[in-house]
Design a protein around this motif. Structure first.
Motif, PDB file in Angstrom:
ATOM      1  N   ILE A   1       0.931  -1.178   0.015  1.00  0.00           N
ATOM      2  CA  ILE A   1      -0.032   0.097  -0.007  1.00  0.00           C
ATOM      3  C   ILE A   1       0.871   1.248  -0.073  1.00  0.00           C
ATOM      4  CG2 ILE A   1      -1.685   1.281   1.480  1.00  0.00           C
ATOM      5  CD1 ILE A   1      -2.861  -1.474   2.353  1.00  0.00           C
ATOM      6  N   GLY A   2       1.797   1.174   0.883  1.00  0.00           N
ATOM      7  CA  GLY A   2       2.901   2.424   0.828  1.00  0.00           C
ATOM      8  C   GLY A   2       3.373   2.687  -0.645  1.00  0.00           C
ATOM      9  N   TRP A   3       3.880   1.678  -1.149  1.00  0.00           N
ATOM     10  CA  TRP A   3       4.450   1.697  -2.497  1.00  0.00           C
ATOM     11  C   TRP A   3       3.557   2.179  -3.384  1.00  0.00           C
ATOM     12  CZ3 TRP A   3       3.407   0.165  -7.345  1.00  0.00           C
ATOM     13  CH2 TRP A   3       4.515   0.207  -8.377  1.00  0.00           C
ATOM     14  N   MET A   4       2.462   1.767  -3.507  1.00  0.00           N
ATOM     15  CA  MET A   4       1.337   2.215  -4.420  1.00  0.00           C
ATOM     16  C   MET A   4       1.020   3.760  -4.122  1.00  0.00           C
ATOM     17  SD  MET A   4      -1.028  -0.893  -4.590  1.00  0.00           S
ATOM     18  CE  MET A   4      -2.284  -0.395  -5.753  1.00  0.00           C
ATOM     19  N   ARG A   5       0.837   4.245  -2.894  1.00  0.00           N
ATOM     20  CA  ARG A   5       0.674   5.610  -2.768  1.00  0.00           C
ATOM     21  C   ARG A   5       1.676   6.527  -3.224  1.00  0.00           C
ATOM     22  NH1 ARG A   5      -2.815   9.194   0.555  1.00  0.00           N
ATOM     23  NH2 ARG A   5      -1.650  11.017   1.324  1.00  0.00           N
ATOM     24  N   GLU A   6       2.935   5.989  -3.079  1.00  0.00           N
ATOM     25  CA  GLU A   6       3.868   6.782  -3.432  1.00  0.00           C
ATOM     26  C   GLU A   6       4.260   6.798  -4.774  1.00  0.00           C
ATOM     27  OE1 GLU A   6       7.590   9.052  -3.075  1.00  0.00           O
ATOM     28  OE2 GLU A   6       5.870   8.784  -1.721  1.00  0.00           O
ATOM     29  N   HIS A   7       4.003   5.757  -5.722  1.00  0.00           N
ATOM     30  CA  HIS A   7       3.865   5.643  -6.966  1.00  0.00           C
ATOM     31  C   HIS A   7       2.929   6.931  -7.506  1.00  0.00           C
ATOM     32  CE1 HIS A   7       3.932   4.030 -11.194  1.00  0.00           C
ATOM     33  NE2 HIS A   7       2.404   4.518 -10.871  1.00  0.00           N
ATOM     34  N   ASN A   8       1.699   6.706  -6.828  1.00  0.00           N
ATOM     35  CA  ASN A   8       0.853   7.881  -7.510  1.00  0.00           C
ATOM     36  C   ASN A   8       1.331   9.203  -6.973  1.00  0.00           C
ATOM     37  OD1 ASN A   8      -0.815   5.561  -8.307  1.00  0.00           O
ATOM     38  ND2 ASN A   8      -2.245   5.977  -6.737  1.00  0.00           N
ATOM     39  N   ARG A   9       2.218   9.378  -6.173  1.00  0.00           N
ATOM     40  CA  ARG A   9       2.638  10.808  -5.853  1.00  0.00           C
ATOM     41  C   ARG A   9       3.682  11.132  -7.049  1.00  0.00           C
ATOM     42  NH1 ARG A   9       6.891  13.405  -3.875  1.00  0.00           N
ATOM     43  NH2 ARG A   9       7.870  11.539  -3.408  1.00  0.00           N
ATOM     44  N   ARG A  10       4.578  10.207  -7.441  1.00  0.00           N
ATOM     45  CA  ARG A  10       5.666  10.471  -8.342  1.00  0.00           C
ATOM     46  C   ARG A  10       5.037  10.516  -9.750  1.00  0.00           C
ATOM     47  NH1 ARG A  10      11.027   9.445  -6.596  1.00  0.00           N
ATOM     48  NH2 ARG A  10      11.059   8.860  -4.107  1.00  0.00           N
ATOM     49  N   HIS A  11       3.903   9.556  -9.913  1.00  0.00           N
ATOM     50  CA  HIS A  11       3.401   9.343 -11.387  1.00  0.00           C
ATOM     51  C   HIS A  11       2.003   9.791 -11.538  1.00  0.00           C
ATOM     52  CE1 HIS A  11       7.249   7.358 -12.071  1.00  0.00           C
ATOM     53  NE2 HIS A  11       7.247   6.700 -11.110  1.00  0.00           N
ATOM     54  N   PRO A  12       1.464  10.790 -11.190  1.00  0.00           N
ATOM     55  CA  PRO A  12       0.116  11.376 -11.373  1.00  0.00           C
ATOM     56  C   PRO A  12      -0.525  11.010 -12.526  1.00  0.00           C
ATOM     57  CG  PRO A  12       1.405  13.313 -11.606  1.00  0.00           C
ATOM     58  CD  PRO A  12       2.467  12.230 -11.122  1.00  0.00           C
ATOM     59  N   ASP A  13       0.363  10.719 -13.789  1.00  0.00           N
ATOM     60  CA  ASP A  13      -0.637  10.332 -15.114  1.00  0.00           C
ATOM     61  C   ASP A  13      -0.443   8.826 -15.240  1.00  0.00           C
ATOM     62  OD1 ASP A  13      -0.698  13.053 -15.656  1.00  0.00           O
ATOM     63  OD2 ASP A  13       1.297  13.370 -16.389  1.00  0.00           O
ATOM     64  N   HIS A  14       0.059   8.322 -14.433  1.00  0.00           N
ATOM     65  CA  HIS A  14      -0.015   6.826 -14.462  1.00  0.00           C
ATOM     66  C   HIS A  14      -0.456   6.215 -12.932  1.00  0.00           C
ATOM     67  CE1 HIS A  14       2.171   2.769 -15.145  1.00  0.00           C
ATOM     68  NE2 HIS A  14       0.549   2.565 -15.066  1.00  0.00           N
ATOM     69  N   ARG A  15      -1.595   6.554 -12.572  1.00  0.00           N
ATOM     70  CA  ARG A  15      -2.055   6.164 -11.198  1.00  0.00           C
ATOM     71  C   ARG A  15      -2.307   4.724 -11.248  1.00  0.00           C
ATOM     72  NH1 ARG A  15      -2.586  11.065  -8.544  1.00  0.00           N
ATOM     73  NH2 ARG A  15      -3.472  10.086  -6.986  1.00  0.00           N
ATOM     74  N   VAL A  16      -2.092   4.146 -10.057  1.00  0.00           N
ATOM     75  CA  VAL A  16      -2.350   2.697  -9.741  1.00  0.00           C
ATOM     76  C   VAL A  16      -3.631   2.587  -8.793  1.00  0.00           C
ATOM     77  CG1 VAL A  16      -0.261   1.661 -10.095  1.00  0.00           C
ATOM     78  CG2 VAL A  16      -0.649   2.672  -7.999  1.00  0.00           C
ATOM     79  N   HIS A  17      -4.532   1.595  -8.525  1.00  0.00           N
ATOM     80  CA  HIS A  17      -5.718   1.634  -7.911  1.00  0.00           C
ATOM     81  C   HIS A  17      -5.588   0.211  -7.204  1.00  0.00           C
ATOM     82  CE1 HIS A  17      -7.785   4.956  -9.575  1.00  0.00           C
ATOM     83  NE2 HIS A  17      -6.956   4.845 -10.935  1.00  0.00           N
ATOM     84  N   PHE A  18      -6.450   0.116  -6.240  1.00  0.00           N
ATOM     85  CA  PHE A  18      -6.638  -1.036  -5.590  1.00  0.00           C
ATOM     86  C   PHE A  18      -8.087  -1.522  -5.487  1.00  0.00           C
ATOM     87  CE2 PHE A  18      -6.861  -3.853  -1.841  1.00  0.00           C
ATOM     88  CZ  PHE A  18      -5.607  -4.577  -1.749  1.00  0.00           C
ATOM     89  N   MET A  19      -8.341  -2.674  -5.574  1.00  0.00           N
ATOM     90  CA  MET A  19      -9.695  -3.323  -5.554  1.00  0.00           C
ATOM     91  C   MET A  19      -9.971  -4.677  -4.727  1.00  0.00           C
ATOM     92  SD  MET A  19     -11.156  -5.512  -8.405  1.00  0.00           S
ATOM     93  CE  MET A  19     -12.967  -6.040  -8.635  1.00  0.00           C
ATOM     94  N   GLY A  20     -10.971  -4.608  -4.297  1.00  0.00           N
ATOM     95  CA  GLY A  20     -11.352  -5.905  -3.514  1.00  0.00           C
ATOM     96  C   GLY A  20     -12.451  -6.357  -4.135  1.00  0.00           C
ATOM     97  N   ASP A  21     -12.213  -7.863  -4.785  1.00  0.00           N
ATOM     98  CA  ASP A  21     -13.166  -8.233  -5.762  1.00  0.00           C
ATOM     99  C   ASP A  21     -13.993  -9.305  -4.868  1.00  0.00           C
ATOM    100  OD1 ASP A  21     -11.359 -10.471  -4.925  1.00  0.00           O
ATOM    101  OD2 ASP A  21     -11.663 -11.318  -7.065  1.00  0.00           O
ATOM    102  N   ASP A  22     -14.029  -9.215  -3.681  1.00  0.00           N
ATOM    103  CA  ASP A  22     -14.729 -10.285  -2.713  1.00  0.00           C
ATOM    104  C   ASP A  22     -15.961  -9.958  -2.373  1.00  0.00           C
ATOM    105  OD1 ASP A  22     -15.365 -12.773  -1.719  1.00  0.00           O
ATOM    106  OD2 ASP A  22     -13.348 -13.041  -0.726  1.00  0.00           O
TER     107      ASP A  22
END
Length: 489
Positions: free
Chosen positions: A184-205
């Motif tokens: 989760i920490g890496w994904m948040r930091e990725h979005n901060r660094r790459h606002p044009d290539h944002r990642v998302h988290f999904m719960g499928d259950d």
């Protein structure tokens, strides 16, 4: 970090699954067997004395050893060594895995156990690579839809820190671990660094261990703005269903009461979706999300009609659950266009289950039927080590269990004779000798929410997955720390 090759003479050693923990009476895994000496890989002829005929038993053992050696050599021809399982550092060893994934829109990445560090860490490592090199944008987890929404809000700039978010959304599950704080920490930091290539988290259950009031409020708030005439009836229906904060307690209610609630949840969904169908697409993206939220509420209450005393009801509920998970993944992929990494137990991402009596049709099988080559299933195996399980499905804490080296006759025993400590291979393109071996069901290490030493479940690896990652040893995942969160590096 692991080395590429094994030492000479070394023998290989060895969520709560969403809501399945609430319904599976027992999850069986392979028996714990003592380590044994490696079978000789010398040619059979040279191992038998000409002057002293071998006994039939010895001859049979030598023939079996020769066959296994041939399989190992065949596997080694296509095995790709892993440099490491933890994220970070060089990724050249993942290039072949990238080719195996190809143009797939959804990649299922399993786990042979819930709660082993190496499985969780490897998932972050693979996801990072797919994000950076293949344009993936969603990490989907076998956790509740509403938990996924909360995590994604944080990733897109919401308040909190990764440890607080993990505590709030993954509590009680095997994923309430430091490894997921790292992800989760890496994904948040990725979005901060790459606002044009944002990642998302999904719960499928489904909504386990809870749905939470926010998902009900999302539906009601949307209907209040767009379909005010439907609001009174929808409010009345949902008032009988909320709060839904503890699935385990809820499953102890009378079955008849739970069936009535499932009918209310379905009526609410039909009310929301029916208005959308009548008025066409004018409501746009927001209302599409509203319908999906209402669908998940209905899915959850339908599943929660399971009668735990009736094996047929348990099987039907698990079939419904895997279908619902697949439907949620398909909805997300179609609606967003994202490439997705789907994280779940091996038995949910693969095409076969070690318990077909309980899981007759897996999420992976549904995704393969619907997506074809746009879905790739990657399974995990391990030869020895530790993982987390519970004493009972409905109660208790996650505790470590350790199993010894896989015994002869198990899939992992043969896999662990391959010269690489950790490796992966494309099961679809394996040589003939390996393919024949992979297509036969054998005992495997496979643990869900509970652990039972015997009888061991069996699985044909080549028919269960497209790609297999084999690890020499695993350890229990790291308990969530109480310290304030500090970003790595």
């Amino acid at each position: 970090m692991h080395g590429y090759r094994k030492r000479t003479g070394r023998r290989g050693v060895l969520a709560l699954t969403g809501v399945v923990a609430a319904t599976t009476l027992v999850t069986t895994v392979a028996s714990a067997a003592p380590a044994v000496r490696a079978a000789s890989t010398a040619p059979v002829a040279s191992a038998v004395s000409i002057d002293t005929p071998a006994t039939p038993a010895v001859s049979a053992d030598l023939v079996a050893a020769g066959r296994e050696a041939a399989v190992v050599r065949s596997l080694e021809r296509v095995a790709h060594p892993l440099r490491a399982t933890d994220p970070g550092g060089r990724t050249a060893d993942l290039r072949a895995l990238s080719s195996m994934v190809g143009d797939a829109k959804v990649v299922g990445l399993g786990e042979a156990t819930h709660g082993s560090h190496e499985f969780f860490a490897m998932k972050e490592r693979v996801f990072r690579y797919l994000v950076e090199e293949r344009g993936f944008t969603t990490f989907a987890l076998e956790t509740s839809w509403s938990a996924g929404l909360r995590i994604d809000e944080y990733l897109q700039g919401g308040p909190g820190d990764p440890r607080q978010i993990a505590e709030a959304t993954l509590a009680g599950s095997p994923w309430e671990r430091e490894e997921f704080v790292s992800l989760i920490g890496w994904m948040r930091e990725h979005n901060r660094r790459h606002p044009d290539h944002r990642v998302h988290f999904m719960g499928d259950d489904l909504g386990a261990p809870k749905l939470g009031d926010p998902v009900f409020e999302r539906v009601l708030s949307s209907v209040r703005e767009t379909r005010p005439e439907a609001l009174p009836r929808l409010t009345e229906l949902y008032s009988r269903l909320r709060p839904f904060d503890d699935v385990f307690s809820y499953l102890r209610k009378p079955v008849a009461e739970r069936r009535e609630n499932a009918a209310r949840a379905q009526e609410a969904f039909d009310l929301v979706a029916g208005h959308q169908a009548t008025d066409g697409d004018g409501d746009g993206d927001d209302y599409a999300w509203t319908v999906q939220h209402a669908r998940n509420i209905a899915q959850t209450f339908a599943f929660a009609t399971v009668d735990l005393a009736d094996p047929a009801s348990v099987t039907a509920a698990e079939r419904l659950r895997d279908q619902a998970m697949a439907d949620n993944v398909l909805w997300w992929q179609r609606h967003t266009g994202h490439k997705m990494l789907l994280s779940a137990h091996n038995g949910h991402v693969g095409y076969l289950s070690t318990h077909p009596d309980i899981y007759p049709r897996t999420q992976g099988a549904v995704l393969r039927d619907r997506l074809g080559r746009d879905y790739t299933a990657i399974g995990f195996s391990f030869a020895a080590g530790s993982f987390l399980t519970k004493d009972t499905s409905l109660d208790g804490d996650w505790k470590p269990v350790t199993v010894p080296a896989a015994r002869p006759g198990m899939n992992e025993h043969t896999l662990d004779r391959v010269r690489y400590r950790d490796f992966y291979l494309d099961l679809r393109t394996a040589p003939a000798a390996a393919r024949a071996w992979l297509d036969r069901a054998r005992p495997v290490y496979d643990a869900g929410s509970t652990f039972t030493p015997s009888p061991p479940p069996t699985l044909a690896l080549g028919r269960a997955y497209d790609v297999l990652i084999h690890l020499h040893r695993v350890r229990a995942a790291d308990k969530l720390e109480s310290l304030p969160y500090e970003p790595a590096g």
